[in-house]
Write an enzyme that holds these catalytic residues in place. Structure first.
Site, short mmCIF file in Angstrom:
data_model
loop_
_atom_site.label_atom_id
_atom_site.label_comp_id
_atom_site.label_asym_id
_atom_site.label_seq_id
_atom_site.Cartn_x
_atom_site.Cartn_y
_atom_site.Cartn_z
N GLU A 141 0.82 -1.22 0.00
CA GLU A 141 0.00 0.00 0.00
C GLU A 141 0.86 1.27 0.00
O GLU A 141 0.49 2.27 -0.60
CB GLU A 141 -0.94 -0.02 1.21
CG GLU A 141 -2.03 -1.09 1.05
CD GLU A 141 -2.87 -1.26 2.31
OE1 GLU A 141 -2.29 -1.66 3.35
OE2 GLU A 141 -4.08 -0.98 2.27
N GLU B 20 -3.58 -9.77 3.48
CA GLU B 20 -4.37 -9.54 4.70
C GLU B 20 -5.48 -10.56 4.87
O GLU B 20 -5.80 -10.97 5.98
CB GLU B 20 -4.97 -8.13 4.69
CG GLU B 20 -3.98 -7.01 4.95
CD GLU B 20 -3.30 -6.50 3.68
OE1 GLU B 20 -3.31 -7.23 2.66
OE2 GLU B 20 -2.77 -5.38 3.73
C1 3H9 Z 1 -1.38 -5.29 6.99
O1 3H9 Z 1 -0.40 -4.98 6.38
C2 3H9 Z 1 -2.54 -4.38 7.23
C3 3H9 Z 1 -2.53 -3.16 6.35
O2 3H9 Z 1 -3.28 -3.39 5.18
C4 3H9 Z 1 -3.23 -2.01 7.00
C5 3H9 Z 1 -2.78 -1.55 8.31
C6 3H9 Z 1 -3.58 -0.35 8.75
N1 3H9 Z 1 4.26 -8.07 11.72
O3 3H9 Z 1 7.40 -15.77 8.62
P1 3H9 Z 1 8.78 -15.65 9.14
C7 3H9 Z 1 7.70 -11.86 12.14
S1 3H9 Z 1 -1.58 -6.81 7.67
C8 3H9 Z 1 5.05 -8.42 12.76
O4 3H9 Z 1 9.31 -16.73 10.01
P2 3H9 Z 1 9.77 -15.88 6.47
C9 3H9 Z 1 7.35 -13.30 12.42
O5 3H9 Z 1 6.44 -13.40 13.48
C10 3H9 Z 1 -0.06 -7.61 7.40
N2 3H9 Z 1 5.90 -9.46 12.72
O6 3H9 Z 1 9.84 -15.39 7.97
C11 3H9 Z 1 8.71 -13.89 12.73
O7 3H9 Z 1 9.02 -13.52 14.06
P3 3H9 Z 1 9.96 -14.43 14.97
C12 3H9 Z 1 -0.02 -8.19 6.07
C13 3H9 Z 1 5.97 -10.16 11.60
O8 3H9 Z 1 11.01 -15.39 5.81
C14 3H9 Z 1 9.66 -13.08 11.82
O9 3H9 Z 1 8.94 -11.91 11.44
N3 3H9 Z 1 1.21 -8.92 5.93
C15 3H9 Z 1 5.18 -9.84 10.48
O10 3H9 Z 1 9.45 -17.31 6.40
C16 3H9 Z 1 10.03 -13.83 10.58
O11 3H9 Z 1 8.84 -14.26 9.92
C17 3H9 Z 1 1.26 -10.24 6.11
O12 3H9 Z 1 0.29 -10.90 6.37
C18 3H9 Z 1 4.30 -8.74 10.57
N4 3H9 Z 1 3.52 -8.36 9.55
O13 3H9 Z 1 8.52 -15.13 5.82
C19 3H9 Z 1 2.65 -10.86 5.94
N5 3H9 Z 1 5.46 -10.73 9.50
O14 3H9 Z 1 11.31 -14.36 14.32
C20 3H9 Z 1 2.95 -11.78 7.07
C21 3H9 Z 1 6.39 -11.55 9.99
O15 3H9 Z 1 9.89 -13.80 16.29
N6 3H9 Z 1 4.29 -12.28 7.00
N7 3H9 Z 1 6.71 -11.22 11.25
O16 3H9 Z 1 9.37 -15.81 14.91
C22 3H9 Z 1 4.68 -13.27 6.14
O17 3H9 Z 1 3.93 -13.73 5.31
C23 3H9 Z 1 6.08 -13.80 6.29
O18 3H9 Z 1 6.52 -13.48 7.59
C24 3H9 Z 1 7.11 -13.26 5.28
C25 3H9 Z 1 8.54 -13.75 5.67
C26 3H9 Z 1 6.76 -13.79 3.88
C27 3H9 Z 1 7.16 -11.75 5.27
#
Ligand code: 3H9
Length: 692
Positions: free
Chosen positions: A105, A125
């Protein structure tokens, strides 16, 4: 407070680099720093253009999930993005790694977007039960059209650089040096009027294409609210100005944030990342394995082989004789041919993966492997013989795993000279597709073997959950109680089709009786016969599967089972229903009708009660681990967060009451778990045991 944004200048271009490890989530600190930096850049005479980029492995994973559910703090992401869009100086966003959610975004607010050739972008999301909340549902359709936008928002899928360029989501791909090419792009915009996407009209959609996409989203939503809200919001981008569409989106975002569905999905997201973390493994370094041996090339063995080949391992596949080996190779190849037909891989990839496969009938060659997994016939005696053989063939350092789905691991460990290298790796069929891997820890399994198994799970991109040893481990043990409860209800007046319909309405892809028909009733029959001698006559037992199989009703493969199959279509069979009714009457139990909700509550209570026993016995470390097993291995609806999370949401007091009723009725077939009673009496719920 650590610095979350680094700012410097490259000539007349101000570079704002988000640096908030591990994934540059747009936390309040990041939003504040970016807002201030964009603001400051407006008044700096030396700055004529701005580049926003990210440090580390990813641009940003989007909104900070750990802030969700707490009161939002300024500056809000939509305000920051509006500020970016309004900038008088051109702003370029450079995406690398993943630009997800809020990260995508931010890019939509900028005046141009460039992506690294190996970068990914998406609005995931919906996978958290949410929708984009910072303008994504309103700006994306204006940029790439409503049909493509709805597809990306409702599926949450990530797309690569080339698809992003084709859709018009990015202006350029950086083939060599993202940072340098992005700065060049920004420099080229200096002095030009900057377009504001929010002021553009959404291009009209082809009515047929739009209707088809809406139908697809509705079909695939299956009970989930967020994809349906996506249809509504993307449609609004066609009719409402951005100034009205954005507040609607924001409202929907917070409504969804407070929904049980989003809570369940967020719980799973965090549970998946916690599953492999054990305090006792904190300082244990896993072994780095390359060569895997698999014994048995049946359905499971060949699926496991493909799972390892796909993850880049070398695999030795062992069968007893040439005929069985040939059949196994055909199975492996068949899985690859299917992957080609569905467009998931190409011919080169197939050949490449198969080049890492060594088929053999000489078991002694397994000495070259670092991990050997047995996937042979599910019979303890046969497996014990195999373990004795492996004990003489393999070096003491080779890890040995069994893929058994319910047998006791301890006698197998006894057969090995160094039992610390032995454990269970319980894959689910089809093993190359199913996300779940139960890692079964026997009494003497060593920490390094356990840590290595978790590392393997990560390499295979599986959700790996550690289970202790018990009949059926976490998943099949709960499944047995679930099935038993369904069969008990048949004795009390419910019909298979009513139970299936209730559980499908609950969110299972298929009801339990339809699933049994698909898997084949003969499997359950054979197991029942095997266990018959040891079954306690005082246990409540429903012999209906025996009756069906005695009549040759083995399920879908024989054209009839719990249902009849007409031209492959499943239809209720009056003969089976009469048989169920007659058996129910013969039990002398009171007969009545069941509402769908009653069926669901009884089934879920049986699962949760068994889950509580599994926790009480230390078979699972956390309730969240049980949730992961049931969601990723057994089709429990993910938007309910798994049975233990769902129980908390329903209220454990009510569940305990149902459990007590069930105990009174089923006697030895069902006993209330002490942990469930204890949690209720101390007014706690399962989430307090997750250690979060
Ligand atoms: C959003 O964006 C809403 C908006 O539209 C509007 C807002 C107003 N936040 O998965 P991993 C942490 S909603 C905080 O093992 P990978 C995760 O917990 C969001 N922490 O790595 C982990 O922590 P720990 C939309 C986050 O390389 C560490 O990072 N976005 C977040 O296998 C490593 O993560 C999503 O839904 C976060 N957003 O994969 C994306 N994301 O080391 C969600 C991750 O303590 N994330 N962490 O265990 C993912 O899909 C995967 O984490 C990603 C990396 C592909 C990025």
């Amino acid at each position: 407070m650590p610095e979350v944004l680094r700012v410097w200048r490259d000539g007349e271009v101000a570079v704002l680099e988000i640096d908030n490890p591990p994934v540059n989530a747009t936390s309040q600190a990041v939003r504040r720093a970016l807002f201030d930096a964009v603001q400051r850049a407006q008044s700096e005479p030396e700055t004529l253009a701005i580049l926003i980029c990210g440090a580390g492995r990813t641009f940003t994973a989007g909104g900070d999930i750990t802030e969700f559910g707490k009161p939002p703090r300024e500056p809000h992401l939509p305000d920051l993005i509006n500020r970016i869009e309004e900038s008088a100086k051109p702003i370029v966003v450079a995406w690398h790694g993943t630009a997800l959610g809020g990260g995508c975004e931010i890019g939509l607010g900028a005046h141009k977007r460039i992506i690294a050739k190996d970068g990914f972008v998406g609005l995931p999301e919906v996978k958290l039960g949410l929708l984009p909340g910072a303008g994504g549902t309103q700006r994306l359709p204006r940029l790439i059209g409503p049909v493509a936008a709805l597809d990306l928002i409702a599926t949450g899928r990530m797309i690569g650089a080339e698809e992003a360029l084709r859709l018009g989501l990015v202006d350029a791909i950086a083939w060599k040096d993202l940072r340098a090419e992005a700065i060049e792009l920004a420099r080229g915009l200096i002095g030009q009027m900057q377009p504001r996407l929010s002021l553009r009209a959404t291009p009209a959609a082809e009515p047929e294409a739009w209707q088809a996409m809406v139908a697809k989203v509705n079909r695939e939503a299956r009970g989930r609210i967020a994809p349906q809200r996506a249809i509504e919001l993307v449609s609004q981008s066609l009719t409402l100005p951005f100034s009205l569409g954005q507040p609607n989106e924001r409202r929907a975002f917070f409504e969804l944030m407070n929904s049980e569905q989003s809570r369940g999905l967020r719980h799973l997201f965090l549970a998946e990342r916690e599953a492999g973390k054990r305090p006792e493994l904190a300082n244990v370094i896993p072994r780095d394995l390359h060569q895997i041996g698999i014994i048995g090339a049946g359905t499971m063995g060949s699926g496991i082989a493909v799972a390892f080949l796909d993850a880049g391992f070398k695999v030795m596949l062992v069968e007893a004789d040439d005929t069985a080996l040939q059949a196994g190779l055909e199975r492996v190849n068949g899985l690859y041919l299917r992957a080609i037909r569905s467009g998931r891989i190409d011919e080169d990839t197939r050949l490449n993966r198969l080049s890492n496969l060594v088929p053999t009938t000489e078991m002694s060659r397994l000495a070259a492997c670092e991990l050997v997994i047995e996937a042979i016939f599910e019979e303890l005696g046969v497996k014990l013989e195999l373990m004795k053989k492996l004990a003489t063939l393999l070096p003491a350092s080779t890890l040995i795993a069994t893929n058994t789905s319910y047998l006791d691991l301890e006698p197998m460990a006894d057969a090995l000279p160094s039992p610390e290298r032995f454990l269970g790796l319980h894959f689910f069929s089809p093993a190359h597709v199913m996300k779940l891997l139960e890692i079964v820890r026997a009494r003497r399994t060593g920490l390094q073997a356990l840590s290595t198994a978790l590392a393997i799970g990560r390499k295979l991109k599986k959700i790996a959950v550690i289970s202790g040893v018990c009949e059926g481990f976490i998943g099949n043990r709960i499944l047995a109680k679930f099935r038993a409860q369904c069969e008990f209800m048949l004795e009390e007046g419910a019909l298979p089709r009513e139970i299936d319909a209730a559980m499908e309405a609950f969110g299972l892809a298929m009801g339990p009786f339809a699933v049994q028909d698909l898997a084949g009733l003969d499997i359950a029959w054979a197991r029942r016969k095997r266990l018959a001698a040891t079954r306690d006559p005082a246990d409540r037992d429903v012999p209906l599967v025996d009756r069906l199989c005695e009549q040759g009703r083995f399920g879908q493969k024989s054209g009839k089972g719990w249902y009849a199959y007409e031209n492959g279509r499943r239809v209720p069979d009056p003969a089976v229903e009469a048989m169920v009714r007659a058996h129910a009457a013969s039990t002398g139990r009171p007969q009545r009708s069941f509402s769908a909700q009653e069926i669901q509550t009884r089934v879920v209570t049986a699962m949760v009660n068994e889950g509580a026993k599994i926790l009480g016995e230390g078979i699972a470390a956390r309730p969240a681990d049980i949730d992961l097993v049931l969601v990723h291995g057994y089709g429990f609806p993910n938007w309910r967060g798994g049975p233990m999370h769902h129980a908390d949401a329903l209220g454990l007091k009510q569940m305990l009451a149902v459990a007590k009723d069930t105990e009174a009725r089923d006697g030895r077939g069902f006993q209330v778990a002490p942990l469930l009673a204890e949690l209720v009496s101390s007014q706690r719920n399962f989430s307090t045991l997750n250690g979060a």
